[in-house]
Design an enzyme around this catalytic site. Structure first.
Site, PDB file in Angstrom:
ATOM      1  CG  ASP A  83      -2.263   0.938   1.110  1.00  0.00           C
ATOM      2  OD1 ASP A  83      -2.077   1.633   0.168  1.00  0.00           O
ATOM      3  OD2 ASP A  83      -3.058   0.786   2.105  1.00  0.00           O
ATOM      4  CE  LYS A  96      -2.376   3.050   4.132  1.00  0.00           C
ATOM      5  NZ  LYS A  96      -2.398   3.596   2.714  1.00  0.00           N
ATOM      6  CD  GLU A 105      -5.687   2.909   2.654  1.00  0.00           C
ATOM      7  OE1 GLU A 105      -5.542   3.066   1.448  1.00  0.00           O
ATOM      8  OE2 GLU A 105      -5.617   3.544   3.505  1.00  0.00           O
TER       9      GLU A 105
HETATM   10  C1  5RP Z   1      -5.640   6.072   0.857  1.00  0.00           C
HETATM   11  C2  5RP Z   1      -4.106   6.123   1.576  1.00  0.00           C
HETATM   12  C3  5RP Z   1      -3.100   6.423   0.245  1.00  0.00           C
HETATM   13  O1  5RP Z   1      -2.054   5.363   0.375  1.00  0.00           O
HETATM   14  C4  5RP Z   1      -2.348   7.570   0.546  1.00  0.00           C
HETATM   15  O2  5RP Z   1      -3.220   8.553   0.525  1.00  0.00           O
HETATM   16  C5  5RP Z   1      -1.429   7.902  -0.496  1.00  0.00           C
HETATM   17  O3  5RP Z   1      -1.789   7.982  -1.769  1.00  0.00           O
HETATM   18  P1  5RP Z   1      -1.055   8.266  -3.215  1.00  0.00           P
HETATM   19  O4  5RP Z   1      -0.448   6.710  -3.338  1.00  0.00           O
HETATM   20  O5  5RP Z   1      -1.987   8.679  -4.007  1.00  0.00           O
HETATM   21  O6  5RP Z   1       0.113   9.314  -3.019  1.00  0.00           O
HETATM   22  O7  5RP Z   1      -3.863   6.080   2.432  1.00  0.00           O
HETATM   23  O8  5RP Z   1      -6.451   5.989   2.089  1.00  0.00           O
END
Ligand code: 5RP
Length: 231
Positions: A83, A96, A105
């Site tokens: 993630d 996050k 998540e």
């Molecule tokens: C979603 C998250 C994402 O992992 C976080 O916002 C990072 O986003 P990105 O990969 O678009 O930079 O926690 O809930």
């Protein structure tokens, strides 16, 4: 390298940790999308994995790309979750939830033997808190939950600006039907204590601090992908 190229490089590097037959948690966001796409390319070439998605958005992308999908009900223990993150610090603690998927998540990542965070280098911070902390709350009594969040901050001598997240002018609704309050704090010197204080507030479903869940960060940089491992 742009931030997006760094995200993609980190996502591709995460494939090295995936073995055939693994049950894999799929994160949410632009970095996780790169991973889902790369994993689907591999699966199309005959690599067998089963995946659990952390949002409707990731589920839809994985389904469209032909990845085999299962659920945590069917597979309550996963091998690994990959993630993105909004921030990570030197102790592998995370913020996050920028994409609003923090609850699923966290459930998926904590059901996995290990969690790999993939990120561009801008996500690395000395102290968590520059990114507003998303707090997922039950819509009922949202203002009453808000003052209890403020009280928790005061106990830690922190101040935060609380903003109800909106989408197209209306309160944002998570995949679980909740609202999100984004809390701009600036710096969170003791994320563990804040985690504990927020978690006991009635109405707080969960929050974006991921404490002791992530073990590996793959960070895209201009010089290539750096692997950071928790001791
Ligand atoms: C979603 C998250 C994402 O992992 C976080 O916002 C990072 O986003 P990105 O990969 O678009 O930079 O926690 O809930």
């Amino acid at each position: 390298m742009t931030a997006d190229q760094q995200k993609k490089a980190a996502a591709v590097a995460a494939l090295d940790y995936i073995q055939p037959g693994m049950k894999v948690g799929l994160g949410t966001g632009s970095t996780a999308n790169h991973f889902i796409t790369a994993l689907a390319d591999k699966a199309r070439a005959g690599f067998d994995v089963e995946c659990v998605a952390t949002s409707k958005q990731s589920f839809e992308l994985a389904r469209r790309l032909g990845l085999k999908l299962t659920t945590l009900e069917q597979q309550p223990r996963l091998h690994v979750t990959v993630d993105g993150a909004d921030e990570f610090d030197g102790n592998f603690q995370l913020i996050k939830g920028g994409g609003g998927a923090l609850l699923l998540e966290k459930i998926v990542a904590s059901s996995s033997r290990f969690m790999i965070v993939i990120a561009d280098q801008s996500k690395k911070v000395e102290t968590l808190g520059k990114f507003p902390l998303p707090v997922e709350v039950v819509p009922f009594g949202v203002n009453a939950t808000a003052w209890k969040i403020e009280r928790a901050l005061r106990i830690l001598n922190l101040q935060g600006k609380l903003v109800l997240r909106l989408k197209e002018g209306k309160p944002f609704v998570t995949d679980s039907g909740n609202a999100i309050i984004d809390v701009s704090i600036g710096a969170i010197p003791d994320p563990n204590r804040l985690d504990n204080l927020l978690s006991i507030i009635p109405g707080v479903v969960d929050h974006g601090l991921f404490i002791d869940i992530c073990g590996i960060v793959l960070m895209g940089t201009d010089e290539g992908v750096r692997t950071l491992r928790k001791e």
